[in-house]
Design a protein around this motif. Structure first.
Motif, PDB file in Angstrom:
ATOM      1  N   ILE A  92     114.497  45.340  82.793  1.00 22.99           N
ATOM      2  CA  ILE A  92     112.413  45.337  83.587  1.00 22.99           C
ATOM      3  C   ILE A  92     112.188  44.029  83.779  1.00 22.99           C
ATOM      4  O   ILE A  92     111.770  44.214  85.234  1.00 22.99           O
ATOM      5  CB  ILE A  92     112.252  46.028  82.286  1.00 22.99           C
ATOM      6  CG1 ILE A  92     112.662  47.587  81.513  1.00 22.99           C
ATOM      7  CG2 ILE A  92     110.664  46.246  83.106  1.00 22.99           C
ATOM      8  CD1 ILE A  92     111.633  47.596  80.905  1.00 22.99           C
ATOM      9  N   HIS A  95     115.466  43.857  86.685  1.00 22.74           N
ATOM     10  CA  HIS A  95     115.618  44.851  87.849  1.00 22.74           C
ATOM     11  C   HIS A  95     115.037  45.793  88.031  1.00 22.74           C
ATOM     12  O   HIS A  95     115.017  46.888  88.443  1.00 22.74           O
ATOM     13  CB  HIS A  95     117.111  45.623  87.556  1.00 22.74           C
ATOM     14  CG  HIS A  95     118.109  43.547  87.431  1.00 22.74           C
ATOM     15  ND1 HIS A  95     118.912  43.066  88.717  1.00 22.74           N
ATOM     16  CD2 HIS A  95     118.873  43.025  86.585  1.00 22.74           C
ATOM     17  CE1 HIS A  95     119.511  42.110  88.871  1.00 22.74           C
ATOM     18  NE2 HIS A  95     119.341  42.461  86.780  1.00 22.74           N
ATOM     19  N   GLY A  96     113.705  46.105  87.051  1.00 21.96           N
ATOM     20  CA  GLY A  96     112.936  47.099  87.174  1.00 21.96           C
ATOM     21  C   GLY A  96     113.725  47.668  86.049  1.00 21.96           C
ATOM     22  O   GLY A  96     114.365  48.297  85.138  1.00 21.96           O
ATOM     23  N   ARG A  97     112.696  49.414  86.450  1.00 23.49           N
ATOM     24  CA  ARG A  97     113.521  50.636  84.919  1.00 23.49           C
ATOM     25  C   ARG A  97     114.142  51.151  85.881  1.00 23.49           C
ATOM     26  O   ARG A  97     114.798  52.450  84.941  1.00 23.49           O
ATOM     27  CB  ARG A  97     112.199  50.988  84.402  1.00 23.49           C
ATOM     28  CG  ARG A  97     110.323  50.255  83.587  1.00 23.49           C
ATOM     29  CD  ARG A  97     109.230  50.587  83.911  1.00 23.49           C
ATOM     30  NE  ARG A  97     108.553  50.090  82.962  1.00 23.49           N
ATOM     31  CZ  ARG A  97     107.724  48.465  83.203  1.00 23.49           C
ATOM     32  NH1 ARG A  97     108.170  48.427  84.735  1.00 23.49           N
ATOM     33  NH2 ARG A  97     107.100  47.946  82.289  1.00 23.49           N
ATOM     34  N   ASP A  98     114.494  51.788  86.761  1.00 18.06           N
ATOM     35  CA  ASP A  98     114.556  52.492  87.021  1.00 18.06           C
ATOM     36  C   ASP A  98     116.453  52.291  86.872  1.00 18.06           C
ATOM     37  O   ASP A  98     117.699  52.961  87.250  1.00 18.06           O
ATOM     38  CB  ASP A  98     114.681  52.462  89.252  1.00 18.06           C
ATOM     39  CG  ASP A  98     113.453  52.882  89.813  1.00 18.06           C
ATOM     40  OD1 ASP A  98     112.766  53.347  88.825  1.00 18.06           O
ATOM     41  OD2 ASP A  98     113.035  52.020  90.566  1.00 18.06           O
ATOM     42  N   ASP A  99     116.947  51.014  86.980  1.00 17.81           N
ATOM     43  CA  ASP A  99     118.246  50.874  86.341  1.00 17.81           C
ATOM     44  C   ASP A  99     118.735  51.569  85.008  1.00 17.81           C
ATOM     45  O   ASP A  99     120.156  52.206  84.981  1.00 17.81           O
ATOM     46  CB  ASP A  99     118.189  49.328  86.101  1.00 17.81           C
ATOM     47  CG  ASP A  99     119.427  48.651  87.601  1.00 17.81           C
ATOM     48  OD1 ASP A  99     119.321  49.182  88.355  1.00 17.81           O
ATOM     49  OD2 ASP A  99     119.869  47.579  86.863  1.00 17.81           O
ATOM     50  N   ASP A 101     118.262  54.408  84.793  1.00 18.32           N
ATOM     51  CA  ASP A 101     118.760  55.854  85.096  1.00 18.32           C
ATOM     52  C   ASP A 101     120.072  56.280  85.304  1.00 18.32           C
ATOM     53  O   ASP A 101     120.274  57.118  86.062  1.00 18.32           O
ATOM     54  CB  ASP A 101     117.554  56.294  86.082  1.00 18.32           C
ATOM     55  CG  ASP A 101     116.053  56.322  85.773  1.00 18.32           C
ATOM     56  OD1 ASP A 101     116.161  57.423  84.373  1.00 18.32           O
ATOM     57  OD2 ASP A 101     114.995  56.094  86.266  1.00 18.32           O
ATOM     58  N   LYS A 102     120.327  55.370  85.978  1.00 15.43           N
ATOM     59  CA  LYS A 102     121.695  55.081  86.906  1.00 15.43           C
ATOM     60  C   LYS A 102     122.507  54.741  85.810  1.00 15.43           C
ATOM     61  O   LYS A 102     124.064  55.679  86.274  1.00 15.43           O
ATOM     62  CB  LYS A 102     122.274  53.798  87.449  1.00 15.43           C
ATOM     63  CG  LYS A 102     121.012  53.462  88.995  1.00 15.43           C
ATOM     64  CD  LYS A 102     120.897  52.624  88.843  1.00 15.43           C
ATOM     65  CE  LYS A 102     119.632  51.974  90.354  1.00 15.43           C
ATOM     66  NZ  LYS A 102     119.748  50.402  90.735  1.00 15.43           N
ATOM     67  N   ILE A 122     110.468  52.989  80.037  1.00 15.61           N
ATOM     68  CA  ILE A 122     111.244  53.869  80.863  1.00 15.61           C
ATOM     69  C   ILE A 122     111.260  55.008  80.661  1.00 15.61           C
ATOM     70  O   ILE A 122     110.954  55.466  79.143  1.00 15.61           O
ATOM     71  CB  ILE A 122     112.336  52.919  79.999  1.00 15.61           C
ATOM     72  CG1 ILE A 122     113.110  52.093  80.171  1.00 15.61           C
ATOM     73  CG2 ILE A 122     113.539  54.181  80.043  1.00 15.61           C
ATOM     74  CD1 ILE A 122     113.365  51.131  78.712  1.00 15.61           C
ATOM     75  N   THR A 123     112.158  56.052  81.693  1.00 18.87           N
ATOM     76  CA  THR A 123     111.349  57.444  81.481  1.00 18.87           C
ATOM     77  C   THR A 123     112.532  58.137  81.465  1.00 18.87           C
ATOM     78  O   THR A 123     112.513  59.425  80.512  1.00 18.87           O
ATOM     79  CB  THR A 123     110.358  57.761  83.455  1.00 18.87           C
ATOM     80  OG1 THR A 123     112.077  57.765  84.002  1.00 18.87           O
ATOM     81  CG2 THR A 123     109.572  57.729  83.453  1.00 18.87           C
ATOM     82  N   ARG A 124     113.610  57.802  81.000  1.00 20.29           N
ATOM     83  CA  ARG A 124     114.730  58.197  80.660  1.00 20.29           C
ATOM     84  C   ARG A 124     115.261  58.247  79.190  1.00 20.29           C
ATOM     85  O   ARG A 124     114.534  56.452  78.999  1.00 20.29           O
ATOM     86  CB  ARG A 124     115.605  57.313  81.237  1.00 20.29           C
ATOM     87  CG  ARG A 124     117.193  58.654  80.670  1.00 20.29           C
ATOM     88  CD  ARG A 124     118.795  58.051  81.596  1.00 20.29           C
ATOM     89  NE  ARG A 124     119.297  58.486  81.059  1.00 20.29           N
ATOM     90  CZ  ARG A 124     120.392  58.140  81.634  1.00 20.29           C
ATOM     91  NH1 ARG A 124     121.297  57.192  82.464  1.00 20.29           N
ATOM     92  NH2 ARG A 124     121.841  59.222  81.071  1.00 20.29           N
TER      93      ARG A 124
END
Length: 298
Positions: A92, A95-99, A101-102, A122-124
């Protein structure tokens, strides 16, 4: 067979976990190998690895090494398993929380850690992949009386110091007149640890947090008195598998002294408790949790 590569540290807890997983998963159609992350590889060989591998399984820290040092990796080919809050914090921060989801799949090794993942934003949701042990590897006859208290280390420096709190162990044990013995003072491999558990009569854990924690599971399977803060896999351990002590420093020491003193002075109660703990520890075996790993790798 599906080819899986665990990109991981091959020593201590990570080694114990992933070598056992390789053995158990083979019977379910997974050809697994370990690739140590503590050495360097060339870009061409990593590309060739990708071309002959179905899934790369690693931690958030491992993904940082793979995805950003070897830019040939596609996160959609990776299953990321969090083993500690530090793992998630690192990804986080950089690189942030979006990773999260990938990736092809995302998991965590305990219910507690899965909840922490959501609390960190982390939404996932993290699919829970509980750790197991090979209970036969640790099975031994419980001791006749309580004399030696085991711990993993008395010198956890760096980022883990405030999590493991080794400075609490000595004061707690010394007040009871028992001997404290640390595995890390002379053990260099997880393979030799069954002998350590056989040499002690109890296991003491002072952590403020654990992703899961193997010592309480392993010590229980060895028939030892288990005393730990209620962290990590404690929801699986519970009253049947050990004694929980409070996390605050002073309360931890006070309760630990109380429990150790009681069992030191009551050998019959001590032996009976160890047998109860060992019986409950059969539920920690890999065969009871391997289905979760099969699902996340499928």
């Amino acid at each position: 067979m599906k080819k899986v590569v665990f990109y991981i540290e091959p020593k201590w807890a990570f080694g114990a976990i992933h070598y056992e997983l390789c053995k158990y998963l083979w019977g379910y159609g997974f050809n697994c190998q370990l690739l140590p992350w503590n050495q360097s590889y060339t870009l061409p060989e990593m590309q060739e690895l990708i071309d002959t591998t179905d899934l790369i399984v690693t931690t958030p820290h491992g993904w940082r090494l793979l995805g950003y040092n070897y830019k040939v990796f596609d996160p959609r080919q990776c299953v990321i398993i969090s083993h500690a809050q530090l793992d998630m914090d690192e990804l986080i921060e950089h690189h942030g929380r979006d990773d999260f989801d990938k990736f092809h799949k995302y998991g965590a090794i305990s219910d507690w850690l899965s909840d922490v993942s959501l609390q960190l934003g982390i939404t996932r949701p993290a699919f829970v992949t509980p750790l197991g042990i090979n209970t036969d590897s640790f099975n031994s006859k419980p001791s006749d009386s309580l004399r030696v208290v085991g711990c993993t280390s008395l010198n956890n420096y760096g980022v883990h110091q405030n999590i493991k709190r080794p400075w609490l162990l000595g004061p707690a044990v010394e007040q009871t007149g028992l001997t404290l013995k640390a595995a890390a003072s002379y053990h260099n491999s997880f393979i030799t640890m069954p002998g350590f558990y056989k040499s002690v009569d109890a296991m003491l854990v002072a952590s403020t947090q654990e992703g899961a924690g193997l010592p309480v599971l392993e010590a229980g399977a060895a028939g030892k008195l288990v005393i730990s803060t209620p962290v990590g896999h404690w929801n699986r351990v519970g009253e049947s598998g050990g004694h929980a002590v409070p996390i605050p420093d002073a309360e931890f020491i006070e309760k630990t002294v109380e429990i150790l003193s009681y069992y030191k002075d009551n050998p019959e109660k001590y032996r009976q408790r160890c047998l109860e703990i060992q019986d409950h520890a059969q539920s920690y075996d890999w065969k009871y949790v391997i289905d979760n790993w099969i699902e996340i790798l499928s």
